[in-house]
Enzyme design. Structure first.
Site, PDB file in Angstrom:
ATOM      1  N   TYR A 195      19.754   0.693  37.506  1.00  0.00           N
ATOM      2  CA  TYR A 195      19.785   1.213  38.886  1.00  0.00           C
ATOM      3  C   TYR A 195      18.576   0.712  39.672  1.00  0.00           C
ATOM      4  CZ  TYR A 195      23.694   4.331  37.927  1.00  0.00           C
ATOM      5  OH  TYR A 195      24.933   4.826  37.618  1.00  0.00           O
TER       6      TYR A 195
ATOM      7  N   TRP B 114      31.415  12.532  45.834  1.00  0.00           N
ATOM      8  CA  TRP B 114      32.544  12.691  44.907  1.00  0.00           C
ATOM      9  C   TRP B 114      33.563  13.676  45.463  1.00  0.00           C
ATOM     10  CZ3 TRP B 114      32.142   9.004  41.515  1.00  0.00           C
ATOM     11  CH2 TRP B 114      30.921   8.648  40.965  1.00  0.00           C
TER      12      TRP B 114
ATOM     13  N   CYS C  56      30.639   7.598  36.082  1.00  0.00           N
ATOM     14  CA  CYS C  56      29.197   7.884  35.978  1.00  0.00           C
ATOM     15  C   CYS C  56      28.710   7.867  34.529  1.00  0.00           C
ATOM     16  CB  CYS C  56      28.944   9.259  36.599  1.00  0.00           C
ATOM     17  SG  CYS C  56      27.296   9.903  36.274  1.00  0.00           S
TER      18      CYS C  56
ATOM     19  N   THR D 154      25.449  15.720  42.563  1.00  0.00           N
ATOM     20  CA  THR D 154      25.707  14.801  41.451  1.00  0.00           C
ATOM     21  C   THR D 154      26.672  15.374  40.413  1.00  0.00           C
ATOM     22  OG1 THR D 154      23.746  15.687  40.357  1.00  0.00           O
ATOM     23  CG2 THR D 154      23.457  13.645  41.584  1.00  0.00           C
ATOM     24  N   VAL D 155      27.291  14.483  39.671  1.00  0.00           N
ATOM     25  CA  VAL D 155      27.954  14.827  38.421  1.00  0.00           C
ATOM     26  C   VAL D 155      27.046  14.322  37.301  1.00  0.00           C
ATOM     27  CG1 VAL D 155      30.334  14.805  39.226  1.00  0.00           C
ATOM     28  CG2 VAL D 155      29.279  12.644  38.546  1.00  0.00           C
TER      29      VAL D 155
ATOM     30  N   SER E 168      22.392  15.913  32.580  1.00  0.00           N
ATOM     31  CA  SER E 168      23.144  15.496  31.396  1.00  0.00           C
ATOM     32  C   SER E 168      22.305  15.488  30.122  1.00  0.00           C
ATOM     33  CB  SER E 168      23.744  14.104  31.627  1.00  0.00           C
ATOM     34  OG  SER E 168      22.725  13.162  31.859  1.00  0.00           O
TER      35      SER E 168
HETATM   36  N1  LIG Z   1      19.944  13.401  36.234  1.00  0.00           N
HETATM   37  C1  LIG Z   1      21.303  13.423  36.419  1.00  0.00           C
HETATM   38  C2  LIG Z   1      21.740  12.192  37.181  1.00  0.00           C
HETATM   39  C3  LIG Z   1      23.193  12.250  37.532  1.00  0.00           C
HETATM   40  C4  LIG Z   1      23.562  11.208  38.600  1.00  0.00           C
HETATM   41  O1  LIG Z   1      22.702  10.525  39.157  1.00  0.00           O
HETATM   42  N2  LIG Z   1      24.871  11.093  38.886  1.00  0.00           N
HETATM   43  C5  LIG Z   1      25.325  10.195  39.924  1.00  0.00           C
HETATM   44  C6  LIG Z   1      26.532   9.413  39.496  1.00  0.00           C
HETATM   45  S1  LIG Z   1      26.213   8.174  38.313  1.00  0.00           S
HETATM   46  C7  LIG Z   1      25.799  11.000  41.116  1.00  0.00           C
HETATM   47  O2  LIG Z   1      26.553  11.934  40.963  1.00  0.00           O
HETATM   48  N3  LIG Z   1      25.373  10.597  42.310  1.00  0.00           N
HETATM   49  C8  LIG Z   1      25.800  11.228  43.513  1.00  0.00           C
HETATM   50  C9  LIG Z   1      24.916  10.838  44.645  1.00  0.00           C
HETATM   51  O3  LIG Z   1      24.000  10.047  44.453  1.00  0.00           O
HETATM   52  O4  LIG Z   1      25.145  11.372  45.727  1.00  0.00           O
HETATM   53  C10 LIG Z   1      21.935  13.509  35.062  1.00  0.00           C
HETATM   54  O5  LIG Z   1      21.613  12.694  34.183  1.00  0.00           O
HETATM   55  O6  LIG Z   1      22.737  14.397  34.845  1.00  0.00           O
END
Ligand SMILES: N[C@@H](CCC(=O)N[C@@H](CS)C(=O)NCC(=O)O)C(=O)O
Length: 359
Positions: A226, A123, A83, A162-163, A179
């Protein structure tokens, strides 16, 4: 799956091993099943990808009266090497020298079912340290998935799982899952215990310039790729591609005159751009259809990516195996057979020409 006003909902019954299928109004789906969403569902009626905001927005502060004070060993960073948003937090952890104070764990790269009782894919942690190199079991909560962490932290959470997740071991909750905010905390709040406290990636005199650059780079590039890849109609895809290449061309122009985005000093803006550029030719060009021009066709951007990659600590944050496995393996609507392209295997540790700007 959400298609405009109605969505197709599949519910499995693990006891009888059967599945029921329904078409239900999207509003009803969102009200009842929002606990199990992912980025693949973030779609507007026009077919454009629309990212929703993060939920946990607490701040760790040097202020000793803070609910989340600075303490070595108290916080844990959950990431996926795949990610880009999580990787920018890991990059800060490494280059600020915080890895003694904050430990981290990466999940496995490919999304799996997070529960038997519904269809959510997300995840998950490795079951042992040897199952998937780079991924580990959860050492803090013994959770099986990132979803489980959100459920420990909140009983009525309705966002995506999310991570990154910045976890407080003491209060057993998520401090922050955004983040953009985590990197700011890592930059300034931990300086009393950071190995590289002198490095300021958001110095006061450059803050307004960094904010301005972040905005168009996020829009056109970080989130832009994206928007190209997740578009479900031609028009939003075309718009996203146009915006992406306008922004890349603008970066190329800036970087033809100076070493970094804000001049001769590396800043937050560079780390935020880097995490997208390092994934560009290996993944986004193919998987997200960002193939109008490759990163390696931009001489300045390409050498700049190598330059940032070669900052001490940065290369350890890039696990291309996880990156490729994740994208090509976790989005069946884009790549139904999960085939991982073999190329191009770029060596970002090879020489670059960015020293030419050094005084
Ligand atoms: N706004 C968040 C976005 C994080 C994000 O979109 N992470 C994605 C991975 S790249 C995720 O974990 N997605 C899980 C999902 O969509 O279920 C940040 O920047 O921390």
């Amino acid at each position: 799956m959400i298609v405009d006003e109605f969505c197709f909902y599949k519910q499995s019954n693990p006891n009888t091993n059967t599945e029921a299928h329904f078409w239900i109004p999207t509003a009803l789906f969102q009200a009842q099943y929002t606990m199990a969403r992912s980025a693949l569902d973030e779609m507007s009626a026009t077919g454009a990808f629309e990212r929703t905001a993060s939920t946990f927005r607490n701040i760790i502060s040097r202020d000793p009266g803070s609910r989340f004070p600075v303490e070595s060993g108290r916080y844990h960073l959950y990431i996926s090497y795949a990610c880009p948003w999580a990787s920018r937090c890991l990059a800060y952890l490494k280059i600020k020298g915080l890895d003694q104070a904050i430990d981290f764990t990466s999940v496995k790269p490919i999304w799996e079912r997070t529960k038997d009782s519904d269809e959510h894919m997300g995840w998950v942690f490795a079951s042992s340290g040897t199952e998937e190199p780079g991924a580990e079991p959860d050492p803090v909560n013994g959770a099986k998935s990132i979803r489980e962490l959100y459920e420990i932290a909140s009983t009525n959470y309705s966002g995506k799982y999310t991570v990154p997740v910045l976890w407080d071991k003491k209060l057993k909750t998520v401090v922050n899952n955004e983040s953009a905010e985590i990197i700011r905390m890592f930059n300034s709040e931990f300086n009393d215990i950071a190995g590289n406290a002198a490095l300021d990636l958001y110095p006061p005199h450059l803050q307004s310039q960094i904010n301005e650059i972040n905005e168009w780079i996020y829009d056109g590039i970080n989130n832009g790729v994206y928007r190209c890849g997740f578009a479900k109609k031609q028009e939003p895809y075309d718009e996203a591609v146009q915006k992406l290449y306008q922004a890349l061309n603008k970066c190329e122009e800036i970087l033809s005159k100076q070493r970094y985005l804000c001049g001769d000093q590396v800043t937050e803006a560079d780390i935020r751009l880097f995490v997208t550029l390092i994934r560009f030719d290996e993944v986004y060009a193919v998987h997200f259809k960002c193939n109008k021009k490759l990163l390696r066709e931009y001489p300045n951007l390409f050498n700049y990516t190598k330059d940032i990659f070669q900052i001490p600590g940065m290369s350890s944050t890039v696990n291309m195996e996880h990156i490729k496995k994740h994208y090509y393996g976790s989005h069946p609507t884009i790549n139904p057979f999960g085939i991982i392209p073999q190329g191009p295997n770029i060596d970002y540790s090879s020489p670059h020409d960015r020293d030419k700007f050094s005084k």
